[in-house]
Design a protein around this motif. Sequence first.
Motif, PDB file in Angstrom:
ATOM      1  N   ILE A 123      -4.250  -5.204  15.343  1.00 51.66           N
ATOM      2  CA  ILE A 123      -3.215  -6.405  14.841  1.00 51.66           C
ATOM      3  C   ILE A 123      -2.416  -5.608  13.575  1.00 51.66           C
ATOM      4  O   ILE A 123      -3.375  -5.155  13.180  1.00 51.66           O
ATOM      5  CB  ILE A 123      -3.434  -7.131  15.235  1.00 51.66           C
ATOM      6  CG1 ILE A 123      -4.221  -7.384  15.754  1.00 51.66           C
ATOM      7  CG2 ILE A 123      -2.519  -8.731  14.946  1.00 51.66           C
ATOM      8  CD1 ILE A 123      -5.503  -9.132  15.943  1.00 51.66           C
ATOM      9  N   ARG A 124      -1.364  -5.285  13.805  1.00 52.72           N
ATOM     10  CA  ARG A 124      -0.271  -5.240  12.846  1.00 52.72           C
ATOM     11  C   ARG A 124       0.098  -6.490  12.447  1.00 52.72           C
ATOM     12  O   ARG A 124       1.093  -7.409  13.256  1.00 52.72           O
ATOM     13  CB  ARG A 124       0.683  -4.403  13.327  1.00 52.72           C
ATOM     14  CG  ARG A 124       1.507  -3.920  11.434  1.00 52.72           C
ATOM     15  CD  ARG A 124       3.100  -2.762  12.335  1.00 52.72           C
ATOM     16  NE  ARG A 124       3.554  -3.200  11.056  1.00 52.72           N
ATOM     17  CZ  ARG A 124       3.666  -3.584   9.769  1.00 52.72           C
ATOM     18  NH1 ARG A 124       4.197  -4.373  10.598  1.00 52.72           N
ATOM     19  NH2 ARG A 124       4.432  -2.783   8.632  1.00 52.72           N
ATOM     20  N   THR A 125       0.085  -6.977  11.057  1.00 59.44           N
ATOM     21  CA  THR A 125       0.598  -7.796  10.063  1.00 59.44           C
ATOM     22  C   THR A 125       1.971  -8.174   9.382  1.00 59.44           C
ATOM     23  O   THR A 125       1.009  -6.987   8.547  1.00 59.44           O
ATOM     24  CB  THR A 125      -0.531  -9.290  10.421  1.00 59.44           C
ATOM     25  OG1 THR A 125      -0.875  -9.747  11.333  1.00 59.44           O
ATOM     26  CG2 THR A 125      -0.250 -10.076   9.190  1.00 59.44           C
ATOM     27  N   TYR A 127       3.478  -9.668   5.681  1.00 61.36           N
ATOM     28  CA  TYR A 127       3.559 -10.857   4.927  1.00 61.36           C
ATOM     29  C   TYR A 127       5.302 -10.851   3.918  1.00 61.36           C
ATOM     30  O   TYR A 127       5.152  -8.802   4.116  1.00 61.36           O
ATOM     31  CB  TYR A 127       2.373 -11.053   3.401  1.00 61.36           C
ATOM     32  CG  TYR A 127       1.089 -10.560   4.537  1.00 61.36           C
ATOM     33  CD1 TYR A 127       0.221 -12.210   4.252  1.00 61.36           C
ATOM     34  CD2 TYR A 127       0.237  -9.483   5.076  1.00 61.36           C
ATOM     35  CE1 TYR A 127      -0.977 -12.247   5.263  1.00 61.36           C
ATOM     36  CE2 TYR A 127      -0.833  -9.987   6.140  1.00 61.36           C
ATOM     37  CZ  TYR A 127      -1.274 -11.202   5.464  1.00 61.36           C
ATOM     38  OH  TYR A 127      -2.983 -11.537   6.358  1.00 61.36           O
ATOM     39  N   PRO A 135       1.304 -14.887   7.170  1.00 63.18           N
ATOM     40  CA  PRO A 135       2.192 -14.216   7.545  1.00 63.18           C
ATOM     41  C   PRO A 135       3.372 -14.678   8.513  1.00 63.18           C
ATOM     42  O   PRO A 135       3.169 -15.364   9.340  1.00 63.18           O
ATOM     43  CB  PRO A 135       1.023 -12.844   7.940  1.00 63.18           C
ATOM     44  CG  PRO A 135       0.236 -13.960   9.334  1.00 63.18           C
ATOM     45  CD  PRO A 135       0.029 -15.497   8.627  1.00 63.18           C
ATOM     46  N   ASP A 137       4.751 -12.283  10.342  1.00 60.69           N
ATOM     47  CA  ASP A 137       5.066 -11.116  11.621  1.00 60.69           C
ATOM     48  C   ASP A 137       3.565 -10.660  12.028  1.00 60.69           C
ATOM     49  O   ASP A 137       2.755 -10.745  11.320  1.00 60.69           O
ATOM     50  CB  ASP A 137       5.904  -9.875  11.838  1.00 60.69           C
ATOM     51  CG  ASP A 137       6.379  -9.280  12.039  1.00 60.69           C
ATOM     52  OD1 ASP A 137       6.442 -10.431  13.850  1.00 60.69           O
ATOM     53  OD2 ASP A 137       7.126  -8.333  12.744  1.00 60.69           O
ATOM     54  N   ARG A 138       3.116 -10.866  13.427  1.00 62.48           N
ATOM     55  CA  ARG A 138       2.147 -10.264  14.052  1.00 62.48           C
ATOM     56  C   ARG A 138       2.894  -9.944  15.449  1.00 62.48           C
ATOM     57  O   ARG A 138       2.837 -10.568  16.133  1.00 62.48           O
ATOM     58  CB  ARG A 138       1.083 -11.265  14.733  1.00 62.48           C
ATOM     59  CG  ARG A 138       0.343 -10.615  15.242  1.00 62.48           C
ATOM     60  CD  ARG A 138      -0.955 -12.424  15.131  1.00 62.48           C
ATOM     61  NE  ARG A 138      -2.167 -12.450  15.983  1.00 62.48           N
ATOM     62  CZ  ARG A 138      -3.302 -11.947  15.150  1.00 62.48           C
ATOM     63  NH1 ARG A 138      -3.299 -12.351  13.746  1.00 62.48           N
ATOM     64  NH2 ARG A 138      -4.347 -11.892  16.109  1.00 62.48           N
ATOM     65  N   ASN A 140       1.076  -7.555  18.524  1.00 61.71           N
ATOM     66  CA  ASN A 140      -0.114  -6.932  18.838  1.00 61.71           C
ATOM     67  C   ASN A 140      -0.028  -5.339  19.976  1.00 61.71           C
ATOM     68  O   ASN A 140       0.781  -5.244  20.697  1.00 61.71           O
ATOM     69  CB  ASN A 140      -0.612  -7.604  20.428  1.00 61.71           C
ATOM     70  CG  ASN A 140      -1.724  -8.955  20.063  1.00 61.71           C
ATOM     71  OD1 ASN A 140      -2.158  -8.361  18.355  1.00 61.71           O
ATOM     72  ND2 ASN A 140      -1.405  -9.980  20.642  1.00 61.71           N
ATOM     73  N   TYR A 183       5.834 -12.322  18.153  1.00 61.92           N
ATOM     74  CA  TYR A 183       5.788 -12.561  16.705  1.00 61.92           C
ATOM     75  C   TYR A 183       5.248 -14.009  15.712  1.00 61.92           C
ATOM     76  O   TYR A 183       6.361 -15.229  16.708  1.00 61.92           O
ATOM     77  CB  TYR A 183       7.723 -11.941  16.061  1.00 61.92           C
ATOM     78  CG  TYR A 183       8.382  -9.986  16.007  1.00 61.92           C
ATOM     79  CD1 TYR A 183       6.915 -10.217  16.170  1.00 61.92           C
ATOM     80  CD2 TYR A 183       9.687 -10.762  16.929  1.00 61.92           C
ATOM     81  CE1 TYR A 183       8.026  -8.507  17.263  1.00 61.92           C
ATOM     82  CE2 TYR A 183       9.961 -10.073  17.537  1.00 61.92           C
ATOM     83  CZ  TYR A 183       9.229  -8.452  17.540  1.00 61.92           C
ATOM     84  OH  TYR A 183      10.104  -7.250  17.490  1.00 61.92           O
TER      85      TYR A 183
END
Length: 217
Positions: A123-125, A127, A135, A137-138, A140, A183
């Motif tokens: 998972i990329r988040t 900030y 955050p 943006d998120r 998978n 997102y």
Amino acid sequence: MKFLPTILLLFTSICAYSQSESNNTVFQHRNQLKFSLFPLHDPINTGFEFSYERQYRERWATQVAYTILSNGLHEMFDTEKEYHGFKGHRISIEQKWFYPTRRERQIRKYFSVEANRLEVHTIRTTYSDAAPVNPVDRMNIDRRTFSANFKYGYEIPVKRRFVLDLSAGPGLKYRRVSNDKNYVGGWRSDSDVNKIYDPVSEWAAGFVVSVKIGYIF
């Protein structure tokens, strides 16, 4: 009592066969349990790899390995906690053929063919101090890799029943990366996302290096 000579003959044959079998391997014992040192330092697929090797002929052995992929060192170097939820596994099987050498030599050279299958989820988040929601943006990210490697290596006894397994060689892999692009904030463009983990499906050449420490029993 007439069966006694037959029983003794069978027992003698079994003992002789067992003795010849026990000496008909590269090392005195057939089994090895190993721990790989490299996945701990892998910046992309860090984890803990354990393997088992069985020698079943004078020059043949099969090794199976399982790697538990874990955040581990990722969190130590990712100060912003940008990547998390990192989990997955890698399964590999390796067929070894030991190069003929004199029995008194301790270092055993071998050629091998190795097949690997990797699956990992991240998972990329992102900030942003300027955004009203953190955050903002998120995403998978899923990665799957299948590879075949041709390696040349050494098995070196180091102390008592411990062995050092060193190998390296070229390989070919198929890599597939995908993400859901769902997102939280939706502020970032597709071009920005693709710079991080561009969805791809491709074949590529590679080169692998392996360092393992094992226990013979």
